[in-house]
Write an enzyme that holds these catalytic residues in place. Sequence first.
Site, PDB file in Angstrom:
ATOM      1  CG  ASN A  85      15.623  44.608  21.502  1.00 60.81           C
ATOM      2  OD1 ASN A  85      14.804  45.496  21.234  1.00 60.81           O
ATOM      3  ND2 ASN A  85      16.708  44.428  20.807  1.00 60.81           N
ATOM      4  CG  HIS A 112       8.181  42.698  15.345  1.00 59.91           C
ATOM      5  ND1 HIS A 112       8.527  43.999  15.640  1.00 59.91           N
ATOM      6  CD2 HIS A 112       6.874  42.733  15.009  1.00 59.91           C
ATOM      7  CE1 HIS A 112       7.470  44.776  15.490  1.00 59.91           C
ATOM      8  NE2 HIS A 112       6.450  44.040  15.125  1.00 59.91           N
ATOM      9  CG  HIS A 160       0.997  49.707  12.653  1.00 54.52           C
ATOM     10  ND1 HIS A 160       1.880  50.752  12.702  1.00 54.52           N
ATOM     11  CD2 HIS A 160       1.609  48.671  13.234  1.00 54.52           C
ATOM     12  CE1 HIS A 160       2.990  50.351  13.284  1.00 54.52           C
ATOM     13  NE2 HIS A 160       2.866  49.092  13.606  1.00 54.52           N
ATOM     14  CG  HIS A 214       8.033  52.279  10.481  1.00 52.28           C
ATOM     15  ND1 HIS A 214       6.772  51.807  10.744  1.00 52.28           N
ATOM     16  CD2 HIS A 214       8.595  52.576  11.686  1.00 52.28           C
ATOM     17  CE1 HIS A 214       6.572  51.811  12.053  1.00 52.28           C
ATOM     18  NE2 HIS A 214       7.653  52.272  12.649  1.00 52.28           N
ATOM     19  CB  SER A 231       6.049  49.255  17.177  1.00 53.37           C
ATOM     20  OG  SER A 231       6.555  49.632  15.947  1.00 53.37           O
ATOM     21  CE1 TYR A 289       8.984  48.480   8.898  1.00 55.81           C
ATOM     22  CE2 TYR A 289      10.443  49.796  10.277  1.00 55.81           C
ATOM     23  CZ  TYR A 289       9.289  49.067  10.112  1.00 55.81           C
ATOM     24  OH  TYR A 289       8.409  48.928  11.151  1.00 55.81           O
ATOM     25  CD  GLU A 290       5.208  50.943   7.104  1.00 56.84           C
ATOM     26  OE1 GLU A 290       4.074  50.598   6.758  1.00 56.84           O
ATOM     27  OE2 GLU A 290       5.423  51.879   7.899  1.00 56.84           O
ATOM     28  CB  ALA A 347       9.854  49.720  20.249  1.00 54.41           C
ATOM     29  CG  MET A 396      14.462  49.881  12.552  1.00 54.53           C
ATOM     30  SD  MET A 396      13.724  48.376  11.922  1.00 54.53           S
ATOM     31  CE  MET A 396      14.786  47.134  12.702  1.00 54.53           C
ATOM     32  CB  SER A 397      10.676  55.135  13.872  1.00 53.08           C
ATOM     33  OG  SER A 397      10.796  55.087  15.277  1.00 53.08           O
TER      34      SER A 397
END
Length: 290
Positions: A251, A265, A72, A94, A41, A96-97, A124, A227-228
């Site tokens: 973060n 995000h 994207h 991803h 991302s 989660y998509e 990230a 998450m990837s």
Amino acid sequence: MEGLSACVSQRRYQYEEYKETADWLLSHAEQRPKVAIICGSGLGSLADLMVDKTVFPYKDIPNFPVSTVQGHAGQLVFGKLQGRECVCMQGRFHFYEGYSIQTVTYPVRVFFLLGVETLIVTNAAGGLNDGFAVGDIMLIKDHINTPGFAGQNPLCGHNDERFGVRFPCMSDAYDADLRALAKEVAEEQGCGSFLQEGVYCMLAGPTYETIAESKVLQTLGADAVGMSTVPEVVVARHCGLRVLGLSLITNKVIMDYDSKEKANHEEVLKTTKHRAQDLQKLVSNLMTKI
Ligand code: HPA
């Protein structure tokens, strides 16, 4: 797009489908890259550094998944980075998509069939290690595959020996020589002071972690969470690709019930923007040495 149909979220593929995609790309691109790069991302502008490019929107590539995330780029870029041919995914898929874990990893098998030998993945991630600062770059030395713990491993199901063995080794998933090289290059370009090394833990997302979950991950030995990446690395190692993984720590994961900070995000994207250039320079400088 509202979401993905149940049909897409359960999608599995035959060898012939990967082959059709690879053959189509080989007949439409002149380049024969040995290195593939998956951009995380906010890190897709790496493709802007490439020259002599041939660009394929995902929607034009036979059998290729299409990204649902707004903003994207969703395209495969063939070209040269520092004189070396490579292929770069601008926009990844991803879990989660709503994609199946096999769809998330579809491009990696296509890369293998294109003749790619090395995969570079960037992402990230939230920092769990107290010694990490926002903006650090972490070389991934190992991972924790929590979706795999829950049965979401992309290699579940029939094993096609043309890709790899039934029970692939994962103890050497992240290539030690590539990591050593990345350290050297980071020192040379003045990034040594914010280069870290550690364990990446993948959660399915899209929720960020609760405080209790974050403490569990830290106790398990994770240094960063995202998450990837892990599904793609599992499939890459299955078919024998060498892997280099880089996390940008966007973060600090919140561990304190009294903290007023909240993961979001926007913060992730802001840090990414700030450090993206350093990370891209690192990948680009590495190209001459791989
Ligand atoms: N958690 C999970 N995924 C992330 C984070 C995080 O804190 N930051 C960037 N991706």
